[in-house]
Design a protein around this motif. Structure first.
Motif, PDB file in Angstrom:
ATOM      1  N   SER A  30      14.821   1.631  -6.656  1.00 31.17           N
ATOM      2  CA  SER A  30      14.491   0.214  -6.537  1.00 31.17           C
ATOM      3  C   SER A  30      13.861  -0.063  -5.165  1.00 31.17           C
ATOM      4  CB  SER A  30      15.748  -0.642  -6.699  1.00 31.17           C
ATOM      5  OG  SER A  30      16.605  -0.457  -5.579  1.00 31.17           O
ATOM      6  N   ILE A  31      13.241  -1.223  -5.042  1.00 33.14           N
ATOM      7  CA  ILE A  31      12.647  -1.638  -3.765  1.00 33.14           C
ATOM      8  C   ILE A  31      13.726  -1.686  -2.685  1.00 33.14           C
ATOM      9  CG2 ILE A  31      11.537  -3.562  -2.568  1.00 33.14           C
ATOM     10  CD1 ILE A  31      10.076  -4.139  -5.250  1.00 33.14           C
ATOM     11  N   GLU A  32      14.901  -2.176  -3.056  1.00 37.89           N
ATOM     12  CA  GLU A  32      16.020  -2.259  -2.104  1.00 37.89           C
ATOM     13  C   GLU A  32      16.438  -0.864  -1.621  1.00 37.89           C
ATOM     14  OE1 GLU A  32      18.543  -4.305   0.303  1.00 37.89           O
ATOM     15  OE2 GLU A  32      17.096  -5.195  -1.055  1.00 37.89           O
ATOM     16  N   GLN A  33      16.512   0.099  -2.532  1.00 36.02           N
ATOM     17  CA  GLN A  33      16.874   1.465  -2.143  1.00 36.02           C
ATOM     18  C   GLN A  33      15.821   2.074  -1.213  1.00 36.02           C
ATOM     19  OE1 GLN A  33      17.369   2.729  -6.271  1.00 36.02           O
ATOM     20  NE2 GLN A  33      19.436   3.431  -5.748  1.00 36.02           N
ATOM     21  N   ILE A  34      14.559   1.782  -1.475  1.00 36.72           N
ATOM     22  CA  ILE A  34      13.484   2.296  -0.628  1.00 36.72           C
ATOM     23  C   ILE A  34      13.572   1.682   0.765  1.00 36.72           C
ATOM     24  CG2 ILE A  34      10.971   2.325  -0.309  1.00 36.72           C
ATOM     25  CD1 ILE A  34      10.805   2.460  -3.428  1.00 36.72           C
ATOM     26  N   GLN A  40      17.445   3.452   7.290  1.00 36.92           N
ATOM     27  CA  GLN A  40      18.426   4.460   7.680  1.00 36.92           C
ATOM     28  C   GLN A  40      17.785   5.654   8.384  1.00 36.92           C
ATOM     29  OE1 GLN A  40      20.355   5.358   3.984  1.00 36.92           O
ATOM     30  NE2 GLN A  40      21.645   3.524   4.039  1.00 36.92           N
ATOM     31  N   ASN A  41      16.535   5.956   8.025  1.00 38.20           N
ATOM     32  CA  ASN A  41      15.839   7.102   8.602  1.00 38.20           C
ATOM     33  C   ASN A  41      14.849   6.702   9.692  1.00 38.20           C
ATOM     34  OD1 ASN A  41      16.654   9.647   6.969  1.00 38.20           O
ATOM     35  ND2 ASN A  41      16.442   8.016   5.456  1.00 38.20           N
ATOM     36  N   ASN A  42      14.896   5.422  10.102  1.00 34.98           N
ATOM     37  CA  ASN A  42      14.023   4.898  11.166  1.00 34.98           C
ATOM     38  C   ASN A  42      12.552   5.266  10.937  1.00 34.98           C
ATOM     39  OD1 ASN A  42      16.186   3.756  12.637  1.00 34.98           O
ATOM     40  ND2 ASN A  42      16.676   5.791  13.420  1.00 34.98           N
ATOM     41  N   LEU A  43      12.076   5.015   9.727  1.00 31.86           N
ATOM     42  CA  LEU A  43      10.704   5.391   9.389  1.00 31.86           C
ATOM     43  C   LEU A  43       9.717   4.293   9.757  1.00 31.86           C
ATOM     44  CD1 LEU A  43      11.174   6.930   5.829  1.00 31.86           C
ATOM     45  CD2 LEU A  43      11.086   8.114   8.026  1.00 31.86           C
ATOM     46  N   LYS A  44       8.605   4.695  10.345  1.00 33.96           N
ATOM     47  CA  LYS A  44       7.474   3.796  10.514  1.00 33.96           C
ATOM     48  C   LYS A  44       6.595   4.022   9.280  1.00 33.96           C
ATOM     49  CE  LYS A  44       3.597   2.536  13.410  1.00 33.96           C
ATOM     50  NZ  LYS A  44       2.760   2.917  14.545  1.00 33.96           N
ATOM     51  N   VAL A  45       6.782   3.159   8.297  1.00 36.45           N
ATOM     52  CA  VAL A  45       6.140   3.330   6.993  1.00 36.45           C
ATOM     53  C   VAL A  45       4.674   2.904   7.066  1.00 36.45           C
ATOM     54  CG1 VAL A  45       6.174   2.620   4.575  1.00 36.45           C
ATOM     55  CG2 VAL A  45       8.329   3.002   5.794  1.00 36.45           C
ATOM     56  N   LEU A  46       3.785   3.804   6.627  1.00 35.18           N
ATOM     57  CA  LEU A  46       2.363   3.501   6.558  1.00 35.18           C
ATOM     58  C   LEU A  46       1.971   2.998   5.172  1.00 35.18           C
ATOM     59  CD1 LEU A  46       0.933   6.582   8.491  1.00 35.18           C
ATOM     60  CD2 LEU A  46       1.411   4.290   9.371  1.00 35.18           C
ATOM     61  N   ASP A  47       2.664   3.507   4.146  1.00 33.19           N
ATOM     62  CA  ASP A  47       2.396   3.086   2.771  1.00 33.19           C
ATOM     63  C   ASP A  47       3.570   3.527   1.907  1.00 33.19           C
ATOM     64  OD1 ASP A  47       1.004   1.923   0.662  1.00 33.19           O
ATOM     65  OD2 ASP A  47      -0.434   3.565   0.430  1.00 33.19           O
ATOM     66  N   GLU A  48       3.692   2.869   0.763  1.00 32.32           N
ATOM     67  CA  GLU A  48       4.735   3.221  -0.205  1.00 32.32           C
ATOM     68  C   GLU A  48       4.186   2.962  -1.591  1.00 32.32           C
ATOM     69  OE1 GLU A  48       7.425   2.521  -3.177  1.00 32.32           O
ATOM     70  OE2 GLU A  48       6.857   0.717  -2.111  1.00 32.32           O
ATOM     71  N   LYS A  49       4.404   3.893  -2.512  1.00 30.14           N
ATOM     72  CA  LYS A  49       3.898   3.727  -3.884  1.00 30.14           C
ATOM     73  C   LYS A  49       4.898   4.281  -4.891  1.00 30.14           C
ATOM     74  CE  LYS A  49      -0.759   2.696  -4.139  1.00 30.14           C
ATOM     75  NZ  LYS A  49      -0.844   1.911  -2.981  1.00 30.14           N
ATOM     76  N   ASN A  50       4.998   3.587  -6.006  1.00 32.88           N
ATOM     77  CA  ASN A  50       5.717   4.078  -7.172  1.00 32.88           C
ATOM     78  C   ASN A  50       4.703   4.894  -7.974  1.00 32.88           C
ATOM     79  OD1 ASN A  50       6.319   4.145  -9.974  1.00 32.88           O
ATOM     80  ND2 ASN A  50       7.794   2.507  -9.717  1.00 32.88           N
ATOM     81  N   ILE A  51       5.052   6.119  -8.326  1.00 35.00           N
ATOM     82  CA  ILE A  51       4.139   6.982  -9.080  1.00 35.00           C
ATOM     83  C   ILE A  51       4.624   7.058 -10.531  1.00 35.00           C
ATOM     84  CG2 ILE A  51       3.062   9.266  -9.236  1.00 35.00           C
ATOM     85  CD1 ILE A  51       2.360   7.812  -6.609  1.00 35.00           C
ATOM     86  N   PHE A  55       8.879   8.495  -9.694  1.00 39.11           N
ATOM     87  CA  PHE A  55       9.392   8.620  -8.335  1.00 39.11           C
ATOM     88  C   PHE A  55       8.571   7.720  -7.427  1.00 39.11           C
ATOM     89  CE2 PHE A  55       6.339  12.053  -9.013  1.00 39.11           C
ATOM     90  CZ  PHE A  55       5.477  11.915  -7.940  1.00 39.11           C
ATOM     91  N   SER A  56       9.047   7.543  -6.211  1.00 32.20           N
ATOM     92  CA  SER A  56       8.324   6.760  -5.211  1.00 32.20           C
ATOM     93  C   SER A  56       7.976   7.664  -4.045  1.00 32.20           C
ATOM     94  CB  SER A  56       9.163   5.585  -4.720  1.00 32.20           C
ATOM     95  OG  SER A  56       9.318   4.642  -5.751  1.00 32.20           O
ATOM     96  N   VAL A  57       6.864   7.353  -3.391  1.00 30.20           N
ATOM     97  CA  VAL A  57       6.419   8.108  -2.222  1.00 30.20           C
ATOM     98  C   VAL A  57       6.380   7.154  -1.039  1.00 30.20           C
ATOM     99  CG1 VAL A  57       4.558   9.481  -1.202  1.00 30.20           C
ATOM    100  CG2 VAL A  57       5.015   9.637  -3.661  1.00 30.20           C
ATOM    101  N   ILE A  58       6.947   7.594   0.084  1.00 35.76           N
ATOM    102  CA  ILE A  58       6.878   6.839   1.337  1.00 35.76           C
ATOM    103  C   ILE A  58       6.089   7.681   2.323  1.00 35.76           C
ATOM    104  CG2 ILE A  58       8.154   5.865   3.281  1.00 35.76           C
ATOM    105  CD1 ILE A  58      10.549   5.550   1.442  1.00 35.76           C
ATOM    106  N   ILE A  70       9.360  11.999  -1.050  1.00 36.18           N
ATOM    107  CA  ILE A  70       9.391  11.704  -2.476  1.00 36.18           C
ATOM    108  C   ILE A  70      10.822  11.299  -2.781  1.00 36.18           C
ATOM    109  CG2 ILE A  70       9.182  12.634  -4.805  1.00 36.18           C
ATOM    110  CD1 ILE A  70       7.015  14.503  -3.763  1.00 36.18           C
ATOM    111  N   LEU A  71      10.996  10.068  -3.240  1.00 34.72           N
ATOM    112  CA  LEU A  71      12.324   9.540  -3.559  1.00 34.72           C
ATOM    113  C   LEU A  71      12.475   9.398  -5.067  1.00 34.72           C
ATOM    114  CD1 LEU A  71      12.620   6.600  -0.989  1.00 34.72           C
ATOM    115  CD2 LEU A  71      13.461   8.927  -0.744  1.00 34.72           C
TER     116      LEU A  71
END
Length: 164
Positions: A30-34, A40-51, A55-58, A70-71
């Motif tokens: 889910s969006i909340e889990q992402i 939690q992992n202190n990520l500087k996210v550049l993009d996120e997509k549901n494939i 699965f989802s890619v961050i 890949i989540l």
């Protein structure tokens, strides 16, 4: 007695078939889990997509590397991840990675933002002779590009061409 053997054989066959039936092993988070995973992992996210709802890619960056997670959710609903990354090469104008099998996608990070300013599209020429052109309507440093046509999925190498 013969009828009992037939019933027993059918019951065993049904038990084996049900046990071997293909089950949905994972689904996308889910969006909340992402969001929680990213925080939690202190990520500087550049993009996120549901494939394809699988699965989802961050796509992320930090001071030392670019990478993507890949989540997915396993059969018990537990969030799982695979992390792929590469050390930042400041001499390279583009960082390109991705997945060519299953549900293929490409990740692109522009190290040279002046390229992004003038590029309207990016064309990928694959080793199998196929190619895809993707519009760069959003001027983001990083982009995840799902490959919808599995026949043109990358195999071997990518040769990116930017188009103004």
């Amino acid at each position: 007695m013969q009828l009992l053997k037939i019933i027993l054989a059918i019951a065993v066959l049904m038990y084996v078939c049900i046990g071997c039936a293909k089950r949905q092993n994972s689904t996308y988070p889910s969006i909340e889990q992402i969001k929680n995973f990213s925080m939690q992992n202190n990520l500087k996210v550049l993009d996120e997509k549901n494939i394809d709802n699988v699965f989802s890619v961050i796509l992320y960056e930090d001071n030392e590397r670019y990478g993507y997670y890949i989540l997915y959710l396993d059969s018990k609903g537990v969030l799982r991840n695979d992390n792929y990354y590469n050390v930042v090469d400041n001499n390279s104008k583009l960082y390109i990675a991705g997945q060519s099998s299953g549900k293929p996608f490409i990740v692109v990070v522009f190290n040279d933002m002046s390229l992004l300013d003038v590029a309207a599209a990016i064309k990928f020429q694959y080793a199998n002779g196929k190619s895809d052109i993707f519009q760069l309507s959003e001027k983001k440093k990083g982009k995840i590009i799902p490959i919808s046509n599995e026949a043109s999925a990358p195999s071997g190498y990518l040769n990116p061409l930017l188009k103004a």
